[in-house]
Design an enzyme around this catalytic site. Structure first.
Site, mmCIF file in Angstrom:
data_model
loop_
_atom_site.group_PDB
_atom_site.id
_atom_site.type_symbol
_atom_site.label_atom_id
_atom_site.label_comp_id
_atom_site.label_asym_id
_atom_site.label_seq_id
_atom_site.Cartn_x
_atom_site.Cartn_y
_atom_site.Cartn_z
ATOM 1 N N ASP A 49 0.609 10.662 -8.945
ATOM 2 C CA ASP A 49 -0.525 9.747 -8.868
ATOM 3 C C ASP A 49 -0.831 9.348 -7.422
ATOM 4 O O ASP A 49 -1.987 9.158 -7.047
ATOM 5 C CB ASP A 49 -0.247 8.494 -9.700
ATOM 6 C CG ASP A 49 -0.429 8.728 -11.200
ATOM 7 O OD1 ASP A 49 -0.846 9.841 -11.576
ATOM 8 O OD2 ASP A 49 -0.146 7.806 -11.983
ATOM 9 N N ASP A 66 2.625 -16.373 -6.092
ATOM 10 C CA ASP A 66 3.120 -15.365 -5.155
ATOM 11 C C ASP A 66 1.989 -14.478 -4.653
ATOM 12 O O ASP A 66 2.127 -13.809 -3.632
ATOM 13 C CB ASP A 66 4.181 -14.481 -5.831
ATOM 14 C CG ASP A 66 5.562 -15.135 -5.842
ATOM 15 O OD1 ASP A 66 5.700 -16.229 -5.275
ATOM 16 O OD2 ASP A 66 6.491 -14.541 -6.420
ATOM 17 N N LEU A 81 -0.312 -4.319 -14.467
ATOM 18 C CA LEU A 81 0.421 -4.301 -15.737
ATOM 19 C C LEU A 81 1.805 -4.918 -15.569
ATOM 20 O O LEU A 81 2.266 -5.690 -16.425
ATOM 21 C CB LEU A 81 0.535 -2.868 -16.253
ATOM 22 C CG LEU A 81 1.275 -2.685 -17.570
ATOM 23 C CD1 LEU A 81 0.576 -3.408 -18.710
ATOM 24 C CD2 LEU A 81 1.427 -1.200 -17.900
ATOM 25 N N GLN A 101 -0.673 0.287 0.003
ATOM 26 C CA GLN A 101 -0.572 0.407 1.454
ATOM 27 C C GLN A 101 -1.019 -0.887 2.116
ATOM 28 O O GLN A 101 -2.159 -1.315 1.941
ATOM 29 C CB GLN A 101 -1.426 1.571 1.961
ATOM 30 C CG GLN A 101 -1.087 2.913 1.351
ATOM 31 C CD GLN A 101 0.315 3.366 1.703
ATOM 32 O OE1 GLN A 101 0.763 3.229 2.842
ATOM 33 N NE2 GLN A 101 1.017 3.923 0.720
#
Length: 322
Positions: free
Chosen positions: A68, A178, A193, A249
């Site tokens: 992926d 967070d 998810l 990233q």
């Protein structure tokens, strides 16, 4: 782009046979090099483009070899403008974006070059940034195109982030957590998810807002239409800056007052479906979807996520494999 136009743009479509292609692959191990040699031998008359970019040659098809992450990298090569159709081959890795194993290369390429391939336009996100003074950061508003998700997170800081959320310019709430994730339907089975977000079918056009470990137990994930614009602004009372990552990233660090605005991109990623290589449908009185109409996503959430698998069904699955 209006929501109606965007929805029509995302429907499954047929496309013309390619005359040029770009190969994107993971590390060039012997297995990957051998796979590239096999592909090039199968299609000797096709122009192989060496790179992507505004001044590069036209690319009709992208072929990815890897997982992926390889597809996400291919998407990132087209930060401006449309993305060519993507034909993805797994090199042994399981993933939601990998409809074909490399062993299926002949059927997949034959379908693509015969013009029988069907594609699903997977939504991307377009991101813009603002400084504390409200001025836009960066010259091009849509240079940042994201296929899975944009995540604001506290990084190495021990303190929770305070983030103001605006939807279409209207203040929604102040989040103390967070971090926050804004994902596409494709990205709903990734980081979102794991943070408790919903699973959204990739043919839908929507933005998914998912909190990461919120202080309030009533802060639940939300799903917005693709016409929405979501702005995440670091609160003035936030005790720490927030790291911002796109498709895993890290790209920016936002301080108090700085913001990122996320909305649906005009340029989705056209991904070729496995149903492209199915036999032509022969319909009689049989129930269910016929060959060629199967949904890759339904297969994937069962095989990869073991969706709603009970202890009994898992035991039967192990027994059947034995």
């Amino acid at each position: 782009m209006h929501s109606k136009d965007y929805q029509q743009h995302r429907q499954r479509t047929h496309w013309e046979p390619p005359r040029s292609l770009l190969i994107v692959n993971k590390h060039r191990t012997k297995v990957v090099v051998d796979a590239i040699d096999v592909l090039l031998h199968w299609m000797p008359s096709v122009l192989i483009v060496s790179r992507a970019g505004p001044d590069a040659e036209q690319i009709d098809l992208i072929v990815t070899l890897g997982g992926d992450g390889t597809i996400l990298h291919a998407s990132s090569l087209f930060k401006i403008g449309a993305v060519p159709p993507v034909l993805s081959f797994s090199m042994g890795t399981l993933g939601f974006l990998l409809p074909f194993h490399i062993d299926d290369y002949a059927k997949a390429l034959d379908s693509a070059f015969a013009g029988r391939a069907t594609v699903l336009h997977r939504m991307r996100l377009a991101c813009t940034f603002e400084g504390a003074d409200g001025a836009r950061i960066g010259a091009h508003g849509e240079d940042w195109q994201v296929m899975n998700e944009v995540a604001l997170h506290r990084g190495s800081s021990p303190h929770l982030n305070t983030i103001d959320i605006f939807v279409d310019g209207q203040h929604l709430t102040e989040a103390v957590s967070d971090g926050l994730i804004v994902s596409t339907p494709t990205g709903s089975t990734a980081y979102s998810l794991s943070a408790g977000g919903p699973i959204v079918h990739p043919s839908l056009s929507a933005l998914v807002l998912t909190p990461i470990c919120p202080r309030s137990l009533s802060f639940r994930p939300l799903v917005f239409p693709s016409s929405s614009s979501i702005t995440l602004r670091i609160g003035a009372r936030s005790r720490a800056s927030a790291g911002l990552s796109m498709d895993g990233q890290t790209s920016h660090v936002l301080g108090p007052g700085e913001a990122v605005t996320v909305q649906a991109s005009r340029f989705p990623v056209p991904c070729i479906n496995r149903s492209s290589i199915a036999d032509p449908p022969v319909r009689g009185d049989a129930e269910g979807a016929g060959p060629g109409t199967e949904d890759d996503w339904v297969r994937d959430i069962n095989s990869l996520l073991q969706y709603n698998a009970t202890f009994r069904s898992k035991a039967l699955l192990r027994h059947s494999r034995g």
